[in-house]
Design an enzyme around this catalytic site. Structure first.
Site, short mmCIF file in Angstrom:
data_model
loop_
_atom_site.label_atom_id
_atom_site.label_comp_id
_atom_site.label_asym_id
_atom_site.label_seq_id
_atom_site.Cartn_x
_atom_site.Cartn_y
_atom_site.Cartn_z
N GLY A 1 31.44 125.87 51.54
CA GLY A 1 32.25 124.93 50.77
C GLY A 1 33.07 125.70 49.76
O GLY A 1 32.89 126.90 49.57
N LYS A 2 33.99 125.03 49.15
CA LYS A 2 34.76 125.66 48.06
C LYS A 2 35.42 124.57 47.24
O LYS A 2 35.76 123.50 47.78
CB LYS A 2 35.85 126.58 48.64
CG LYS A 2 36.31 127.65 47.68
CD LYS A 2 35.34 128.80 47.67
CE LYS A 2 35.71 129.89 46.70
NZ LYS A 2 34.75 131.00 46.79
N GLY A 3 35.63 124.85 45.96
CA GLY A 3 36.29 123.88 45.10
C GLY A 3 37.43 124.54 44.35
O GLY A 3 37.48 125.76 44.23
#
Ligand code: NAD
Length: 459
Positions: free
Chosen positions: A115-117
């Site tokens: 994931g990444k934000g």
């Protein structure tokens, strides 16, 4: 052009399709169909969440700040990846970074997905109260999709343990009674973070190099000598040699890698040059790295940049333009600053025969092809800089068990974990003509494909 993660996935699937080790019993049209499914699953994210955070600034102005959370794939476990605060954040970049996290975790057998934000702000333009509010709003807007068993963020560019502490605090308020310690990693130690997390990436970077140049040669000397492979010949030329080392970037990652290289008793290293965003320092007889680390700790992370500052620091070195470090006549180059540092413009001047990618994507696509063709051993980012991600996993485990490891235990476990990956990819690299990067991607894609198949996702 930077190395494209999706292209690397496609190439890896191509080699698996033509090989015999994956789904050999499925042939012809069924094989093509299965690989088409893998291609579409691995090259796209499961979810892309975008919100516009409503934030009231100190001057009472109400603004909307774009923010993302991308969940690429969770076949191996909860989504995991950092949150970046930077004005250049955009959706495609966050998707690419989330994809890379899926592959990195798969390569190192960490039971997490990718994931990444990202939040589209320049954090330097906001005061502490505003950053606190932005961090908490991020958690409020994405509260349904994050959590210790769903998606576990961590720091990235522009965020640190401070933001993770705030975010975990907000998560706990929104979900009273739920377990919360594993909701964020990269927290401060006092707030449940892991000892050794800050040093983990730099240590892991150095382990990837030391293992190859020391343990691997010791174990496989006879086998390597018989190899026709040019990479094996290049590696053996470095055995027992005085290794001249240069390190670009002297921040969190570069300074730790530099200290490890300086103190390493297993290899005969001499760190002759280091650089930061201002200067490169050079001393043919070797730099005093411990003194430089002490200096940067007291001087906002900056190396001495004038003769006067060098004298004050007690450092014997000459000051050079920072770019000169890259093209020095050295054996080993660690790239621990930024992306896209070796490209069409300077690739032909690179003299190091071993390059370690401590930063993400510091070598672009054209330079990667060129250097590999010229027998340079490149230890790629996905292999070398996973120490932070691995110790994040240890932090999550410690949070669940509420039992904490000593710093020494963290580093031992980190080395043992990375060694399992080195055992797989290094022998493969010296056995055929694929690059080490291609082997790493291929191994990660094989792992993901196998689990996707076993869990019935390809029908
Ligand atoms: P940092 O901000 O602590 O340090 C960056 C260093 O690079 C500083 O010394 C800075 O002065 C220097 N620098 C900037 N521009 C430069 C230039 N043009 N030439 C030479 N030096 C330059 O960052 P960090 O945490 O050490 O991370 C370094 C790289 O590694 C980044 O690309 C980061 O994304 C990547 N990375 C970091 C981690 C981690 O856990 N910190 C994990 C994986 C990847």
């Amino acid at each position: 052009m930077p190395i494209n993660t999706v292209d690397m996935i496609e190439k890896s699937l191509g080699t698996l399709f033509n090989g015999t080790e994956f789904l050999n019993d499925i042939q012809d049209q069924n094989r093509e169909k299965t690989f088409r499914a893998l291609r579409s699953i691995l090259s796209t994210p499961n979810h892309v969440a975008k919100s516009f955070l409503r934030v009231t600034l100190e001057n009472e102005e109400v603004v909307r700040i774009p923010a993302f959370r991308v969940q690429h794939n969770n076949i191996l476990g909860p989504y995991k990846g950092g949150i970046r605060f930077h004005e250049s954040v955009h959706e495609d970049e966050v998707i690419n970074l989330a994809t890379l996290m899926t592959l990195k975790n798969a390569l190192h057998e960490v039971p997490f997905g990718g994931g990444k934000g990202g939040v589209v702000i320049d954090p330097r333009k906001y005061n502490t109260r505003e950053l606190n509010l932005i961090s908490r709003k991020y958690v409020q807007y994405f509260s349904d999709i994050i959590g210790p068993d769903k998606d576990i963020p961590a720091p990235d560019v522009g965020t640190s343990e401070r933001e993770m502490d705030w975010m975990m605090g907000e998560y706990k308020s929104i979900h009273p009674g739920n377990s919360y310690r594993g909701s964020f990693t990269g927290k401060s130690v006092v707030n449940g973070g892991s000892l050794g997390r800050k040093e983990a990436t730099g240590k892991g970077v150095y382990y990837s190099f030391r293992y190859l140049l020391h343990d691997f040669i010791e174990e496989k000397k006879a086998w390597l000598t018989e190899r026709e492979n040019t990479a094996a010949k290049n590696l053996l030329r470095h055995q027992d040699k005085r290794l001249e080392v240069a390190i670009q970037g002297f921040g969190n990652v570069g300074s730790v890698a530099a200290l490890e290289a300086h103190q390493c008793k297993l290899l005969n290293n001499k760190v002759i040059s280091v650089s930061d965003h201002n200067v490169a320092l050079y001393n043919k007889d070797g730099l005093d790295i411990p003194t430089l680390v002490k200096y940067t700790t007291k001087n906002h992370g900056d190396l001495p940049k004038t003769t006067h500052e060098l004298q004050t620091a007690g450092i014997n070195a000459s000051i050079r333009p920072r770019e000169e470090l890259l093209t020095l006549d050295i054996d080993v180059l660690f790239l621990a600053a930024l992306e896209d540092q070796i490209h069409e413009g300077n690739m032909e001047q690179i003299k190091a025969k071993i390059i370690v990618e401590a930063a993400n994507a510091p070598i672009n696509n054209a330079a990667d092809d060129y250097l590999n063709k010229n027998d340079v051993i490149i230890i790629p980012d996905i292999l070398a800089n996973a120490g932070g991600a691995i110790v994040s996993y240890f932090e999550w485990l410690q949070g669940r068990e509420t039992q904490f490891y000593s710093e020494k235990e963290v580093y031992t476990k980190l080395y043992e974990k990375m060694k399992e990956t080195f055992h797989v990819v290094y022998p493969n690299y010296f056995s055929d003509q694929l690059t080490l990067r291609q082997h790493c991607y291929r191994h990660a894609v094989l792992k993901l494909s196998t689990i996707l198949y076993r869990q019935g996702k390809l029908y």
